[in-house]
Scaffold this motif. Sequence first.
Motif, PDB file in Angstrom:
ATOM      1  N   LYS A 188     -15.865 -14.072  -4.670  1.00  0.00           N
ATOM      2  CA  LYS A 188     -16.030 -12.830  -5.409  1.00  0.00           C
ATOM      3  C   LYS A 188     -15.317 -12.855  -6.751  1.00  0.00           C
ATOM      4  N   SER A 189     -15.986 -12.299  -7.747  1.00  0.00           N
ATOM      5  CA  SER A 189     -15.411 -12.166  -9.078  1.00  0.00           C
ATOM      6  C   SER A 189     -16.263 -11.191  -9.872  1.00  0.00           C
ATOM      7  N   GLY A 190     -15.684 -10.641 -10.945  1.00  0.00           N
ATOM      8  CA  GLY A 190     -16.423  -9.745 -11.804  1.00  0.00           C
ATOM      9  C   GLY A 190     -15.564  -8.641 -12.362  1.00  0.00           C
ATOM     10  N   GLY A 191     -16.214  -7.774 -13.115  1.00  0.00           N
ATOM     11  CA  GLY A 191     -15.520  -6.642 -13.705  1.00  0.00           C
ATOM     12  C   GLY A 191     -15.277  -5.551 -12.688  1.00  0.00           C
ATOM     13  N   GLY A 192     -14.244  -4.774 -12.925  1.00  0.00           N
ATOM     14  CA  GLY A 192     -13.936  -3.707 -11.983  1.00  0.00           C
ATOM     15  C   GLY A 192     -12.831  -2.808 -12.484  1.00  0.00           C
ATOM     16  N   ALA A 193     -12.283  -2.049 -11.557  1.00  0.00           N
ATOM     17  CA  ALA A 193     -11.229  -1.092 -11.873  1.00  0.00           C
ATOM     18  C   ALA A 193     -10.081  -1.269 -10.884  1.00  0.00           C
ATOM     19  N   LEU A 194      -8.893  -0.870 -11.331  1.00  0.00           N
ATOM     20  CA  LEU A 194      -7.754  -0.940 -10.429  1.00  0.00           C
ATOM     21  C   LEU A 194      -7.033   0.389 -10.400  1.00  0.00           C
ATOM     22  N   GLY A 195      -6.411   0.643  -9.258  1.00  0.00           N
ATOM     23  CA  GLY A 195      -5.567   1.811  -9.069  1.00  0.00           C
ATOM     24  C   GLY A 195      -4.328   1.364  -8.324  1.00  0.00           C
ATOM     25  N   ALA A 196      -3.169   1.802  -8.769  1.00  0.00           N
ATOM     26  CA  ALA A 196      -1.925   1.355  -8.149  1.00  0.00           C
ATOM     27  C   ALA A 196      -0.824   2.379  -8.357  1.00  0.00           C
ATOM     28  N   VAL A 197       0.234   2.194  -7.602  1.00  0.00           N
ATOM     29  CA  VAL A 197       1.462   2.965  -7.739  1.00  0.00           C
ATOM     30  C   VAL A 197       2.551   1.983  -8.154  1.00  0.00           C
ATOM     31  N   THR A 198       3.348   2.367  -9.154  1.00  0.00           N
ATOM     32  CA  THR A 198       4.419   1.520  -9.673  1.00  0.00           C
ATOM     33  C   THR A 198       5.758   2.200  -9.467  1.00  0.00           C
ATOM     34  N   MET A 199       6.737   1.427  -8.993  1.00  0.00           N
ATOM     35  CA  MET A 199       8.098   1.920  -8.855  1.00  0.00           C
ATOM     36  C   MET A 199       8.993   1.150  -9.821  1.00  0.00           C
ATOM     37  N   LEU A 200       9.746   1.872 -10.652  1.00  0.00           N
ATOM     38  CA  LEU A 200      10.706   1.267 -11.573  1.00  0.00           C
ATOM     39  C   LEU A 200      12.103   1.729 -11.206  1.00  0.00           C
ATOM     40  N   THR A 201      13.054   0.802 -11.236  1.00  0.00           N
ATOM     41  CA  THR A 201      14.451   1.165 -11.017  1.00  0.00           C
ATOM     42  C   THR A 201      15.171   1.153 -12.354  1.00  0.00           C
ATOM     43  N   GLY A 202      16.224   1.941 -12.457  1.00  0.00           N
ATOM     44  CA  GLY A 202      17.055   1.948 -13.654  1.00  0.00           C
ATOM     45  C   GLY A 202      16.586   2.928 -14.699  1.00  0.00           C
ATOM     46  N   LYS A 203      17.497   3.245 -15.625  1.00  0.00           N
ATOM     47  CA  LYS A 203      17.201   4.188 -16.703  1.00  0.00           C
ATOM     48  C   LYS A 203      17.477   3.586 -18.077  1.00  0.00           C
ATOM     49  N   SER A 204      17.859   2.310 -18.128  1.00  0.00           N
ATOM     50  CA  SER A 204      18.140   1.690 -19.421  1.00  0.00           C
ATOM     51  C   SER A 204      16.908   0.907 -19.864  1.00  0.00           C
ATOM     52  N   ASN A 205      17.076  -0.193 -20.564  1.00  0.00           N
ATOM     53  CA  ASN A 205      15.954  -0.991 -21.064  1.00  0.00           C
ATOM     54  C   ASN A 205      15.369  -1.946 -20.030  1.00  0.00           C
ATOM     55  N   ASN A 206      16.166  -2.421 -19.079  1.00  0.00           N
ATOM     56  CA  ASN A 206      15.747  -3.443 -18.128  1.00  0.00           C
ATOM     57  C   ASN A 206      15.493  -2.821 -16.765  1.00  0.00           C
ATOM     58  N   HIS A 207      14.323  -3.155 -16.185  1.00  0.00           N
ATOM     59  CA  HIS A 207      13.901  -2.520 -14.947  1.00  0.00           C
ATOM     60  C   HIS A 207      13.383  -3.542 -13.946  1.00  0.00           C
ATOM     61  N   PHE A 208      13.646  -3.274 -12.667  1.00  0.00           N
ATOM     62  CA  PHE A 208      13.010  -3.965 -11.563  1.00  0.00           C
ATOM     63  C   PHE A 208      11.750  -3.184 -11.258  1.00  0.00           C
ATOM     64  N   GLU A 209      10.630  -3.882 -10.996  1.00  0.00           N
ATOM     65  CA  GLU A 209       9.343  -3.213 -10.843  1.00  0.00           C
ATOM     66  C   GLU A 209       8.639  -3.672  -9.568  1.00  0.00           C
ATOM     67  N   LEU A 210       8.041  -2.733  -8.851  1.00  0.00           N
ATOM     68  CA  LEU A 210       7.174  -3.015  -7.704  1.00  0.00           C
ATOM     69  C   LEU A 210       5.841  -2.312  -7.934  1.00  0.00           C
ATOM     70  N   ASN A 211       4.729  -3.003  -7.661  1.00  0.00           N
ATOM     71  CA  ASN A 211       3.392  -2.432  -7.789  1.00  0.00           C
ATOM     72  C   ASN A 211       2.643  -2.626  -6.477  1.00  0.00           C
ATOM     73  N   ALA A 212       1.858  -1.633  -6.076  1.00  0.00           N
ATOM     74  CA  ALA A 212       0.991  -1.736  -4.904  1.00  0.00           C
ATOM     75  C   ALA A 212      -0.289  -0.972  -5.193  1.00  0.00           C
ATOM     76  N   GLY A 213      -1.435  -1.611  -4.924  1.00  0.00           N
ATOM     77  CA  GLY A 213      -2.714  -0.960  -5.161  1.00  0.00           C
ATOM     78  C   GLY A 213      -3.870  -1.872  -4.836  1.00  0.00           C
ATOM     79  N   ILE A 214      -5.001  -1.605  -5.471  1.00  0.00           N
ATOM     80  CA  ILE A 214      -6.207  -2.399  -5.242  1.00  0.00           C
ATOM     81  C   ILE A 214      -6.953  -2.597  -6.556  1.00  0.00           C
ATOM     82  N   PHE A 215      -7.531  -3.799  -6.716  1.00  0.00           N
ATOM     83  CA  PHE A 215      -8.407  -4.114  -7.843  1.00  0.00           C
ATOM     84  C   PHE A 215      -9.807  -4.236  -7.260  1.00  0.00           C
ATOM     85  N   ALA A 216     -10.646  -3.216  -7.469  1.00  0.00           N
ATOM     86  CA  ALA A 216     -11.985  -3.161  -6.889  1.00  0.00           C
ATOM     87  C   ALA A 216     -13.009  -3.763  -7.849  1.00  0.00           C
ATOM     88  N   ILE A 217     -13.856  -4.654  -7.308  1.00  0.00           N
ATOM     89  CA  ILE A 217     -14.972  -5.224  -8.067  1.00  0.00           C
ATOM     90  C   ILE A 217     -16.251  -5.017  -7.251  1.00  0.00           C
TER      91      ILE A 217
END
Length: 159
Positions: free
Chosen positions: A90-119
């Motif tokens: 499978k391959s092709g164009g599509g759309a994605l939807g996800a939730v992102t979590m960022l830690t910290g309030k300064s310039n540098n952040h730890f990031e987690l993403n979870a979602g789906i890329f639908a094609i």
Amino acid sequence: MIRVEGKKTFLYVSKTVIIAVICLFCQNSAYSQSISEVELSNNSIYFDMGAGLVSQVSINYERKFYSGEKISWFGRLGIGEAGTIEGNSKSGGGALGAVTMLTGKSNNHFELNAGIFAIEDGGFLLLDIGYRFQKPTKGLVFKAHLGTLGAGVGLGFAF
């Protein structure tokens, strides 16, 4: 008599040092800013690409929906292309939807993403862990991540 003057001098010096230390601490607290008072930008737009067993390129929009003391949560929508390295999969164009979590309030952040890329042919699970450089108010966004859609980078703008 010399001894009495010594005690007076010692008391005078002690009081002066104590007053000076108190003044320094008061001045520091008066001009300092708590990191918890700084809020991350509400919106960001960025270009993201990754390569691995699944490769993808996408343009994404993120909107903050929760900001806590140490963690902020964002909703993410994007459009782009994704596919596996096998030609008949499978391959092709599509759309994605996800939730992102960022830690910290300064310039540098730890990031987690979870979602789906639908094609058209199905979709790909999106689970990423990474690093994000993003100034608290607005400006450049740089991301580096590793996950189910491969290792990748992103570049954009927060506002």
